[in-house]
Write an enzyme that holds these catalytic residues in place. Structure first.
Site, mmCIF file in Angstrom:
data_model
loop_
_atom_site.group_PDB
_atom_site.id
_atom_site.type_symbol
_atom_site.label_atom_id
_atom_site.label_comp_id
_atom_site.label_asym_id
_atom_site.label_seq_id
_atom_site.Cartn_x
_atom_site.Cartn_y
_atom_site.Cartn_z
ATOM 1 C CB SER B 150 -20.323 45.451 37.825
ATOM 2 O OG SER B 150 -20.364 44.762 39.038
ATOM 3 C CG ASP B 226 -13.235 42.926 39.755
ATOM 4 O OD1 ASP B 226 -13.769 42.907 40.885
ATOM 5 O OD2 ASP B 226 -13.801 43.355 38.740
ATOM 6 C CG HIS B 259 -15.576 45.866 40.063
ATOM 7 N ND1 HIS B 259 -15.805 44.773 39.254
ATOM 8 C CD2 HIS B 259 -16.819 46.331 40.382
ATOM 9 C CE1 HIS B 259 -17.104 44.592 39.093
ATOM 10 N NE2 HIS B 259 -17.740 45.538 39.763
#
Lengths: 281, 281
Positions: B150, B226, B259
């Site tokens: 991320s 995600d 995620h």
């Protein structure tokens, strides 16, 4: 048998879920996690139940146990309950100790007040939870096994020794093997079951073996840098009891390892392979 | 270059350590973790640096990343820094948002007040920390690679694209690939670097590639479940930029994954094998 889904995460090709349900035994909501690997449609899989140690919830092993890859490869469902009832109205330890009360149910059905109403972790992990899991997940209830860590290793050994026909394999990481003889166990069994030590024996793996309990074969790992080894764990007592009772025990001293999930996660896949071999035999 | 050892745990045959040191760059104490696998005496090992995402410290990947087994098998040292300076006197986000300030350093050297003094994560992860690690651990500094998740995927990609001679491999889980074009990145780069968007480009992987940066080969995984995919991650922008610049990109859409670390841990070993092949080539 209602159940609420708290979270679902795809992981290692399967689904890691966390669930909550109102427990008949503990009279509280109980949270647990279940990993279901990818499977062929309609397949029912063997189920491994993992009992956690002092202070833990389902979350510790779920996040740090490193079991999913092995369960995915071996086709095992992995169930992780909490270690005690929790919530408003559940009595804890008056001194807020970590080793009694909340987070420290010791896998017994308490007989002493004020614990008897809620602290029914024995019946919860041996009866209520397996039925709930069998009703909601694709398990083959004829192929169950159990393992655990520390207080949960104590739980796994006593559950297996008292239910040898139900569990096809049992193992433990750094278990408390003789709670009647060590401080953690004496505090817990005294508090939940009262002062009559005869009533502690069915919650003491070494005492159960002395009293005639049998199990096909046991696997136990401990680290020789475990800070609780000499005072609380005392694996030599299990070794002596198993030898006398002719119960095959694989007891492994792992050099350098401590009591943490860094130890557990190192040998988790190895234990699961050991379970799978017996669950699929 | 002094360093304090906070914890050492044997794990998967190696040592998982956590360390703290006074950082010249951030003017704070910084905590990081290092896993060193078992090695032959005198051996120097390749080193993989993992940059974490928003809200994380070194602890998230250390506990939940499931990297140790693969690092032990592959002979890789794994370094995980924190994501921002922390402590008294370090300014955070006035609104206490999770996506700016503490836990959200975005791997830049801030130029704007009040952040310029402490928020120097670019220099920290590219200069100070590698030197500290090289001074205290048995690393082969000629064999370095970088990966991240991320915000840390953004960090890994920008660090690699600006230092192609130093890092032999780079990969990312669900990275922010074009911070100049998405809300998280616009807030962070605007806050740390000011409103002149020309100054953002060297901290934007897609802009760096558009401006001529090269790297041998990139690996990126993202989950199609995600929750940040469409608004914040936008992997299609990296795909287009790499195609235009003829940078080989392996971009994998992983069905069902979100995620979380349940996603990262699933593909961690795969990334590490990919790194090891290039580090040992």
């Amino acid at each position: 048998m209602t159940m609420q889904t708290l979270s679902l995460n795809e992981s290692h090709g399967g689904i890691q879920g966390v669930y909550r349900h109102p427990s008949r035994e503990t009279k509280t909501d109980m949270t647990f996690s279940v990993f279901v690997p990818r499977r062929t449609a309609g397949a029912r899989l063997p189920v491994v139940t993992y009992l956690s140690g002092l202070t833990c919830t389902h979350a510790n092993v779920t996040e740090k146990g490193e079991y999913r890859q092995a369960c995915a490869e071996l086709g095992l469902i992995f169930v992780a309950p909490d270690t005690s009832p929790r919530g408003e109205g559940v009595p804890g330890d008056p001194a807020n100790a970590y080793d009694f009360g909340l987070g420290a149910g010791f896998y017994v059905d308490a007989t002493e007040e004020p614990f008897a109403r809620n602290y029914r972790m024995w019946s919860y992990v041996t009866e209520e939870l397996p039925k709930l899991v069998a009703g909601h997940f694709p398990v083959d209830a004829a192929r169950q096994s159990i393992l655990g860590h520390s207080m949960g290793g104590h739980g796994a050994l006593t559950v297996a020794l008292r239910n040898p026909g139900r569990y096809r394999a049992a193992s433990a990481f750094a278990p408390i093997v003789a709670p009647s003889q060590v401080p953690w166990g004496q505090k817990a069994l005294g508090g939940y079951l009262g002062g009559d030590k005869a009533r502690w024996r069915k919650h003491d793996a070494v005492a159960l073996i002395e009293d005639g309990a049998k199990f096909s074969e046991l696997l136990v790992d401990y680290g020789d840098a475990d800070q609780f080894l000499a005072e609380q764990l005392r694996p030599e007592l299990l070794k002596a009891a198993c030898e006398k009772a002719a119960i095959p025990l694989t007891l492994r001293r792992q050099g350098g390892y401590d009591h943490s999930y860094y130890f557990i996660s190192t040998f988790m896949a190895d234990h699961l392979r050991w379970h799978a071999a017996r669950l699929k035999a």
